[in-house]
Design a protein around this motif. Structure first.
Motif, short mmCIF file in Angstrom:
data_model
loop_
_atom_site.label_atom_id
_atom_site.label_comp_id
_atom_site.label_asym_id
_atom_site.label_seq_id
_atom_site.Cartn_x
_atom_site.Cartn_y
_atom_site.Cartn_z
N UNK A 126 0.82 -1.21 0.00
CA UNK A 126 0.00 0.00 0.00
C UNK A 126 0.85 1.26 0.00
N UNK A 127 0.58 2.16 -0.96
CA UNK A 127 1.09 3.52 -0.91
C UNK A 127 -0.12 4.44 -0.78
N UNK A 128 -0.05 5.38 0.16
CA UNK A 128 -1.16 6.32 0.34
C UNK A 128 -0.57 7.72 0.39
N UNK A 129 -0.97 8.56 -0.55
CA UNK A 129 -0.45 9.92 -0.58
C UNK A 129 -0.62 10.55 -1.95
N UNK A 130 0.03 11.66 -2.12
CA UNK A 130 -0.06 12.41 -3.35
C UNK A 130 0.76 11.75 -4.45
N UNK A 131 0.19 11.67 -5.65
CA UNK A 131 0.91 11.10 -6.80
C UNK A 131 1.58 12.25 -7.54
N UNK A 132 2.78 12.59 -7.08
CA UNK A 132 3.52 13.71 -7.65
C UNK A 132 4.97 13.29 -7.85
N UNK A 133 5.67 14.02 -8.68
CA UNK A 133 7.03 13.66 -9.05
C UNK A 133 7.93 13.48 -7.84
N UNK A 134 7.81 14.39 -6.85
CA UNK A 134 8.71 14.33 -5.70
C UNK A 134 8.46 13.11 -4.81
N UNK A 135 7.34 12.43 -5.00
CA UNK A 135 7.04 11.23 -4.22
C UNK A 135 7.67 9.97 -4.81
N UNK A 136 8.17 10.05 -6.04
CA UNK A 136 8.95 8.97 -6.64
C UNK A 136 8.18 7.65 -6.75
N UNK A 137 6.87 7.72 -6.99
CA UNK A 137 6.06 6.50 -7.08
C UNK A 137 6.43 5.63 -8.28
N UNK A 138 7.05 6.22 -9.29
CA UNK A 138 7.46 5.44 -10.46
C UNK A 138 8.42 4.32 -10.06
N UNK A 149 8.24 2.57 -7.33
CA UNK A 149 7.41 1.47 -6.81
C UNK A 149 6.80 0.67 -7.96
N UNK A 150 6.32 1.39 -8.97
CA UNK A 150 5.72 0.70 -10.13
C UNK A 150 6.76 -0.15 -10.84
N UNK A 151 7.94 0.40 -11.06
CA UNK A 151 9.00 -0.37 -11.74
C UNK A 151 9.38 -1.61 -10.93
N UNK A 152 9.44 -1.47 -9.61
CA UNK A 152 9.81 -2.61 -8.76
C UNK A 152 8.80 -3.75 -8.89
N UNK A 153 7.54 -3.41 -9.17
CA UNK A 153 6.51 -4.44 -9.29
C UNK A 153 6.74 -5.34 -10.49
N UNK A 154 7.54 -4.89 -11.47
CA UNK A 154 7.82 -5.74 -12.63
C UNK A 154 8.61 -6.98 -12.23
N UNK A 155 9.21 -6.97 -11.03
CA UNK A 155 9.93 -8.13 -10.52
C UNK A 155 9.00 -9.17 -9.92
N UNK A 156 7.70 -8.81 -9.81
CA UNK A 156 6.74 -9.70 -9.15
C UNK A 156 5.56 -10.07 -10.05
N UNK A 157 5.78 -10.06 -11.36
CA UNK A 157 4.66 -10.31 -12.28
C UNK A 157 3.97 -11.65 -12.02
N UNK A 158 4.72 -12.67 -11.61
CA UNK A 158 4.14 -14.00 -11.40
C UNK A 158 3.76 -14.26 -9.95
N UNK A 159 3.94 -13.26 -9.08
CA UNK A 159 3.67 -13.45 -7.65
C UNK A 159 2.27 -12.93 -7.30
N UNK A 160 1.64 -13.49 -6.27
CA UNK A 160 0.32 -13.02 -5.84
C UNK A 160 0.44 -11.75 -5.00
N UNK A 161 0.72 -10.64 -5.65
CA UNK A 161 0.93 -9.38 -4.95
C UNK A 161 0.37 -8.23 -5.77
N UNK A 170 2.67 1.73 -15.83
CA UNK A 170 2.16 0.43 -15.41
C UNK A 170 1.71 -0.41 -16.60
N UNK A 171 1.02 0.23 -17.52
CA UNK A 171 0.55 -0.47 -18.72
C UNK A 171 1.73 -0.89 -19.60
N UNK A 172 2.70 -0.01 -19.73
CA UNK A 172 3.86 -0.32 -20.58
C UNK A 172 4.66 -1.50 -20.02
N UNK A 173 4.68 -1.64 -18.70
CA UNK A 173 5.41 -2.74 -18.06
C UNK A 173 4.55 -4.00 -17.90
#
Length: 387
Positions: free
Chosen positions: A207-219, A221-233, A251-254
């Motif tokens: 869970x991430x909860x907060x503002x979706x802005x550049x300074x929050x670096x949420x990208x 987190x999204x990139x890290x999820x590409x390591x878990x494509x086959x995991x139930x997460x 997210x769609x591109x990955x």
């Protein structure tokens, strides 16, 4: 004591400053103090309601989303607050309401304290094409603000260290903001919410909860999820902001559809339900002064997996109530360890909940009250010394 809190941000806005001011007001009033608030109206009309004095303002969203700028020459409201004669003026923003806070404190002969909520050098992309020039402006501006105060409150050691590095030479109090326990939901309601936003029953929720802005670096987190494509997460991003469209495209591109879920903005009274959906709270931000959502997550019993940042020193106990990571592979290793060991998850949830108890509103108000009393004592001694 009579205490005036000033802030450019107040309800219905939702951010850390609003949370801090609301909770401080509640905590101080519970301790028997009289509290009034000076803030900006969301319109071009000034008004007073329930001890809150609203100065008319205009929108300046082009500078920062939903930001407003106070309109000068509002003498009647200032006059009313001066007739109330506060013992303490406590500013929480450096812009529109700060000149009013300075003026009222001077005329009422009251100490002026200021809480430095925002590390502005992480926000230079909003006003400067040059990061170096932007940071130089921030340093000078921070010194200018501090010189007009009697003392500064910093939410964390990180913020205090930055201010000292800027050349701030006022008394510094390090006082974390106190928070309320987020209101949860029944198991049935949580299950329906999970189903509605599309998270499978067997998935661990990051869970991430907060503002979706550049300074929050949420990208990150999204990139890290590409390591878990086959995991139930699933990565659940709760909130909205100017970077949401980019994050959805990433997210769609990955090919992470189904593993990255965007809930959009949720009402403040519903936030606790979303914490309840989470198993592990994640953040890649290093722009926080303290990160109120970190504290809320801990109080809700969620361990933290956050990018290493000084604001988390003394908050995250590595491997006990969470982890600080330094790169995406460390993030993945910690998340995988958490997902694969149910006993680890339960132990860390209990540790997180214990840590969260440190950040109560009562503790917050008591510490701020002590700072007020010390400032009043110093002013009294100064007057006596000059008599």
């Amino acid at each position: 004591m009579k205490i005036l809190l000033t802030t450019d941000w107040y309800t219905p806005a939702v951010n850390g400053v609003v949370t801090s001011v609301q909770n401080l007001r509640k905590g101080l009033e519970d301790r028997g103090h009289k509290v009034r608030i000076l803030t900006l109206s969301r319109s071009s009309y000034s008004h007073i309601q329930n001890g809150v004095y609203y100065l008319r303002s205009m929108g300046v969203g082009a500078v920062y989303p939903k930001a407003r700028l106070g309109v000068p020459l509002q003498k009647q409201i200032i006059k009313e607050l001066l007739s109330w004669r506060p013992d303490i003026v406590h500013s929480n923003c450096e812009f529109s309401t700060f000149p009013a806070a300075c003026y009222i404190a001077e005329k009422a002969d009251a100490p002026l304290l200021h809480t430095y909520h925002t590390v502005y050098e992480h926000y230079t992309h909003y006003f400067s094409p040059s990061q170096a020039w932007g940071k130089k402006v921030v340093r000078r501006f921070s010194r200018w603000v501090s010189r007009r105060t009697d003392a500064i409150i910093a939410p964390t050691e990180k913020t205090a260290g930055l201010l000292c590095g800027y050349g701030v030479r006022r008394p510094l109090y390090i006082i974390p903001t106190g928070i309320e326990m987020p209101q949860g939901a029944s198991q049935a309601e949580a299950h329906r919410l999970r189903e509605r936003i599309g998270i499978p029953d067997n998935h661990i929720v990051l869970l991430y909860l907060g503002r979706l802005a550049k300074e929050k670096n949420c990208a990150e987190l999204v990139r890290a999820m590409s390591l878990f494509r086959s995991a139930p997460v699933s990565l659940l991003l709760v909130g909205d902001g100017p970077n949401r469209a980019y994050l959805e495209k990433l997210s769609h591109r990955l090919h992470l559809d189904g593993h990255v879920v965007f809930s959009g903005m949720v009402p403040p009274d519903q936030v606790g339900r979303y914490y309840q959906l989470g198993d592990l709270f994640v953040s890649a931000s290093t722009s926080e002064t303290q990160g109120l959502t970190y504290m809320e997550a801990l109080r809700a019993g969620l361990p933290l997996l956050c990018r290493q940042d000084a604001c988390l020193d003394g908050v995250v106990i590595q491997g006990s109530n969470g982890w600080q990571y330094t790169n995406e592979h460390e993030f993945a290793a910690c998340a995988e360890n958490f997902m694969q060991h149910p006993d680890c998850r339960e132990r860390m949830r209990k540790s997180a909940s214990v840590t969260g108890q440190r950040f109560s509103i009562e503790t917050f108000a008591q510490a701020v009250e002590a700072a007020y009393l010390e400032c009043l004592h110093l002013r009294f001694r100064k007057v006596q010394g000059s008599a």
